[in-house]
Design a protein around this motif. Sequence first.
Motif, PDB file in Angstrom:
ATOM      1  N   LYS A  22       0.813  -1.210   0.000  1.00  0.00           N
ATOM      2  CA  LYS A  22       0.000   0.000   0.000  1.00  0.00           C
ATOM      3  C   LYS A  22       0.850   1.265   0.000  1.00  0.00           C
ATOM      4  CE  LYS A  22      -3.947  -2.110   2.394  1.00  0.00           C
ATOM      5  NZ  LYS A  22      -4.830  -2.052   3.589  1.00  0.00           N
ATOM      6  N   LYS A  23       2.138   1.115   0.288  1.00  0.00           N
ATOM      7  CA  LYS A  23       3.004   2.281   0.434  1.00  0.00           C
ATOM      8  C   LYS A  23       3.950   2.511  -0.737  1.00  0.00           C
ATOM      9  CE  LYS A  23       1.896   3.481   4.748  1.00  0.00           C
ATOM     10  NZ  LYS A  23       1.449   4.839   5.160  1.00  0.00           N
ATOM     11  N   ILE A  24       4.119   1.496  -1.611  1.00  0.00           N
ATOM     12  CA  ILE A  24       5.206   1.589  -2.593  1.00  0.00           C
ATOM     13  C   ILE A  24       5.010   2.700  -3.629  1.00  0.00           C
ATOM     14  CG2 ILE A  24       5.900  -0.821  -2.331  1.00  0.00           C
ATOM     15  CD1 ILE A  24       4.402  -1.486  -4.865  1.00  0.00           C
ATOM     16  N   PHE A  25       3.769   3.088  -3.866  1.00  0.00           N
ATOM     17  CA  PHE A  25       3.556   4.183  -4.824  1.00  0.00           C
ATOM     18  C   PHE A  25       3.240   5.505  -4.120  1.00  0.00           C
ATOM     19  CE2 PHE A  25       2.687   0.497  -7.626  1.00  0.00           C
ATOM     20  CZ  PHE A  25       3.718   0.721  -8.531  1.00  0.00           C
ATOM     21  N   CYS A  26       3.331   5.504  -2.782  1.00  0.00           N
ATOM     22  CA  CYS A  26       3.230   6.755  -2.027  1.00  0.00           C
ATOM     23  C   CYS A  26       4.659   7.238  -1.794  1.00  0.00           C
ATOM     24  CB  CYS A  26       2.512   6.518  -0.702  1.00  0.00           C
ATOM     25  SG  CYS A  26       0.818   5.925  -0.886  1.00  0.00           S
ATOM     26  N   LEU A  27       5.255   7.747  -2.855  1.00  0.00           N
ATOM     27  CA  LEU A  27       6.680   8.054  -2.827  1.00  0.00           C
ATOM     28  C   LEU A  27       6.991   9.184  -1.862  1.00  0.00           C
ATOM     29  CD1 LEU A  27       7.463   7.918  -6.666  1.00  0.00           C
ATOM     30  CD2 LEU A  27       7.442   6.055  -5.005  1.00  0.00           C
ATOM     31  N   ASP A  28       7.950   8.936  -0.964  1.00  0.00           N
ATOM     32  CA  ASP A  28       8.416   9.986  -0.058  1.00  0.00           C
ATOM     33  C   ASP A  28       9.283  10.957  -0.853  1.00  0.00           C
ATOM     34  OD1 ASP A  28      10.823  10.959   1.790  1.00  0.00           O
ATOM     35  OD2 ASP A  28       9.102  10.601   3.097  1.00  0.00           O
ATOM     36  N   GLY A  29       8.925  12.238  -0.818  1.00  0.00           N
ATOM     37  CA  GLY A  29       9.610  13.229  -1.643  1.00  0.00           C
ATOM     38  C   GLY A  29      11.089  13.359  -1.337  1.00  0.00           C
ATOM     39  N   HIS A  30      11.429  13.397  -0.048  1.00  0.00           N
ATOM     40  CA  HIS A  30      12.825  13.571   0.351  1.00  0.00           C
ATOM     41  C   HIS A  30      13.674  12.376  -0.089  1.00  0.00           C
ATOM     42  CE1 HIS A  30      16.341  14.696   2.609  1.00  0.00           C
ATOM     43  NE2 HIS A  30      16.257  13.635   3.407  1.00  0.00           N
ATOM     44  N   ILE A  31      13.158  11.170   0.139  1.00  0.00           N
ATOM     45  CA  ILE A  31      13.921   9.969  -0.217  1.00  0.00           C
ATOM     46  C   ILE A  31      13.999   9.811  -1.731  1.00  0.00           C
ATOM     47  CG2 ILE A  31      13.930   7.434  -0.104  1.00  0.00           C
ATOM     48  CD1 ILE A  31      12.839   7.710   2.735  1.00  0.00           C
ATOM     49  N   THR A  32      12.916  10.139  -2.431  1.00  0.00           N
ATOM     50  CA  THR A  32      12.947  10.087  -3.893  1.00  0.00           C
ATOM     51  C   THR A  32      14.027  11.020  -4.430  1.00  0.00           C
ATOM     52  OG1 THR A  32      10.575   9.595  -3.995  1.00  0.00           O
ATOM     53  CG2 THR A  32      11.610  10.419  -6.007  1.00  0.00           C
ATOM     54  N   TRP A  33      14.134  12.201  -3.826  1.00  0.00           N
ATOM     55  CA  TRP A  33      15.175  13.153  -4.233  1.00  0.00           C
ATOM     56  C   TRP A  33      16.566  12.588  -3.956  1.00  0.00           C
ATOM     57  CZ3 TRP A  33      17.436  16.585  -6.906  1.00  0.00           C
ATOM     58  CH2 TRP A  33      18.541  17.281  -6.433  1.00  0.00           C
ATOM     59  N   LEU A  34      16.747  11.956  -2.793  1.00  0.00           N
ATOM     60  CA  LEU A  34      18.043  11.376  -2.466  1.00  0.00           C
ATOM     61  C   LEU A  34      18.397  10.222  -3.406  1.00  0.00           C
ATOM     62  CD1 LEU A  34      18.081  11.361   1.449  1.00  0.00           C
ATOM     63  CD2 LEU A  34      19.413  12.802  -0.097  1.00  0.00           C
ATOM     64  N   ILE A  35      17.392   9.405  -3.735  1.00  0.00           N
ATOM     65  CA  ILE A  35      17.638   8.312  -4.678  1.00  0.00           C
ATOM     66  C   ILE A  35      18.083   8.876  -6.021  1.00  0.00           C
ATOM     67  CG2 ILE A  35      16.524   6.489  -6.039  1.00  0.00           C
ATOM     68  CD1 ILE A  35      14.813   5.852  -3.601  1.00  0.00           C
ATOM     69  N   ALA A  36      17.408   9.948  -6.444  1.00  0.00           N
ATOM     70  CA  ALA A  36      17.785  10.579  -7.713  1.00  0.00           C
ATOM     71  C   ALA A  36      19.166  11.215  -7.616  1.00  0.00           C
ATOM     72  CB  ALA A  36      16.746  11.639  -8.094  1.00  0.00           C
ATOM     73  N   LYS A  37      19.426  11.895  -6.491  1.00  0.00           N
ATOM     74  CA  LYS A  37      20.701  12.589  -6.311  1.00  0.00           C
ATOM     75  C   LYS A  37      21.870  11.604  -6.297  1.00  0.00           C
ATOM     76  CE  LYS A  37      23.176  15.508  -2.972  1.00  0.00           C
ATOM     77  NZ  LYS A  37      23.093  16.172  -1.643  1.00  0.00           N
ATOM     78  N   ILE A  38      21.699  10.494  -5.587  1.00  0.00           N
ATOM     79  CA  ILE A  38      22.766   9.497  -5.492  1.00  0.00           C
ATOM     80  C   ILE A  38      22.755   8.571  -6.696  1.00  0.00           C
ATOM     81  CG2 ILE A  38      23.706   7.598  -4.121  1.00  0.00           C
ATOM     82  CD1 ILE A  38      22.270   8.858  -1.689  1.00  0.00           C
ATOM     83  N   GLY A  39      21.555   8.164  -7.101  1.00  0.00           N
ATOM     84  CA  GLY A  39      21.435   7.165  -8.159  1.00  0.00           C
ATOM     85  C   GLY A  39      21.688   7.693  -9.553  1.00  0.00           C
ATOM     86  N   PHE A  40      21.297   8.943  -9.825  1.00  0.00           N
ATOM     87  CA  PHE A  40      21.443   9.463 -11.182  1.00  0.00           C
ATOM     88  C   PHE A  40      22.886   9.451 -11.662  1.00  0.00           C
ATOM     89  CE2 PHE A  40      22.011  12.977 -14.223  1.00  0.00           C
ATOM     90  CZ  PHE A  40      21.180  12.521 -15.243  1.00  0.00           C
TER      91      PHE A  40
END
Length: 485
Positions: A233-251
């Motif tokens: 139920k939570k996997i598509f309720c993306l946390d904004g801060h963590i999504t940004w960190l994933i993008a920042k580190i992962g990109f």
Amino acid sequence: MSKNSIGRDLTSGSIPRHLLAVALPMLLGNFINTCYSIVDAIWIGRIAGTAAIGAIAVSFPVIFLFISVASGATMATTILISQYYGARNYKQVSKTVDTSFGVTIILAVIFSVLGILSVDHILVFMSTPWEILPLASSYMKISYMGFTAIFLTFLVTSILRGVGDTRTPLFFMSLGVVVNAILDPLLIIGVGPLPTLGLDGAAIASIIAQAIALITGLIYLNSRKGIITVRLKKIFCLDGHITWLIAKIGFPSIVQQSAISLGMAAVTSFVNSFGETATAAFGAAGRIDSLAFLPAMSIGMSVSVIAGRNLGAGKNERVFRAFRWGIFMTLCISGFFSIFFLSIPGPLVSIFTTDKRVIEIGSTYLRIVGTSSIMFAVMQVSNGVINGAGHTMVTLIFTILAMWGIRVPFASILSKSPLGLTGIWFSFTIGFAVIMTASLIYYHSGRWQKAVIHPTEVTEALVNTENALDPLVVNEPLDRGKAGI
């Protein structure tokens, strides 16, 4: 930490013991993953012939281009979980698991569609020999259909690595390889009621095997009843801060891996110009080469996990020790492989084919590129520290410099020189030398000594969890209300 907990406490105790404890399961895991492609190559080479081996060779850098997206995103997950877990911020660990699943599924679907639509154009651009192109196109399109399973399997493994558990993924990865090895000959040849699918059968076998590995991994995560449980139920309720960190580190990691795969595609196009036999030799020798690099990659990833955990806990001095021990271990192992390649390159290549010309070309490749494994090993350890600190943009710059500033230009120039095909092999060694030097210079500068998570996150986590139950204890389920999750 309780003896029943998942993972290890990497912030205290013997550094070499931790390195081995984390690296050995990773090595086995990487070996198992590599076995997917090796098993395919052996069956295909022995049953379907030289053209099929060539099709696998030209397919690899293109498929790896899209897998690099999964690798980058899941590397970010490992780094974040490692640092949050080291800081005892269990709420953020749980949010990272949920958000990572949502991001990975979205990326997997997008890139699967892009891969299927673009594959033919890419193969033509790579100057793929016409004898190989139809085989490679069909194989790659089928492979792209299974990308979601591959992406999510990477993610499950990354989550467990982030909390220091590198042993558990071995089970479901081994299961996948066994299934793949059984299905390969059945689907390639066509046994009983099964149709003869040739190279396509190998792609289908790999998809089925990955799906089984994924299902097993998900069952395991959900059996823990803790912060690494997947909450649908939570996997598509993306946390904004963590999504940004994933993008920042992962990109940067995504771009880095993409730069590698695009560079390999460019180099493969130069190899293709020498004909089907050269392409097949490149593919066969490359499979062996990939096995030789696994120990260094595993130790590098182990250093990365230890660095992330200790930086999160504010114990930077242990990172320096991990670097020194990592260098020592990986030099010993890589030195052995260098001698091994120089000794019996021919018999190694003959595992995949009986074509004498393919064996001859592949042996030359191993003698030249195999001896550069020592430089690759040193680079993996220093990059492990830098990536563990979350400074993936730095290693991105190094990779682009080595691949596009050195390897591709040198491969182009030397392939047209009297060295011909051999000149392409020398471009690999030159590229490794450049990236190793750059990585060591940055490590010794000390600029990596700042973790990507904010210091206040560490302080707040330590206060909130000072007397809390370790949420990864197997026999005691997490009280989500007390943990604030």
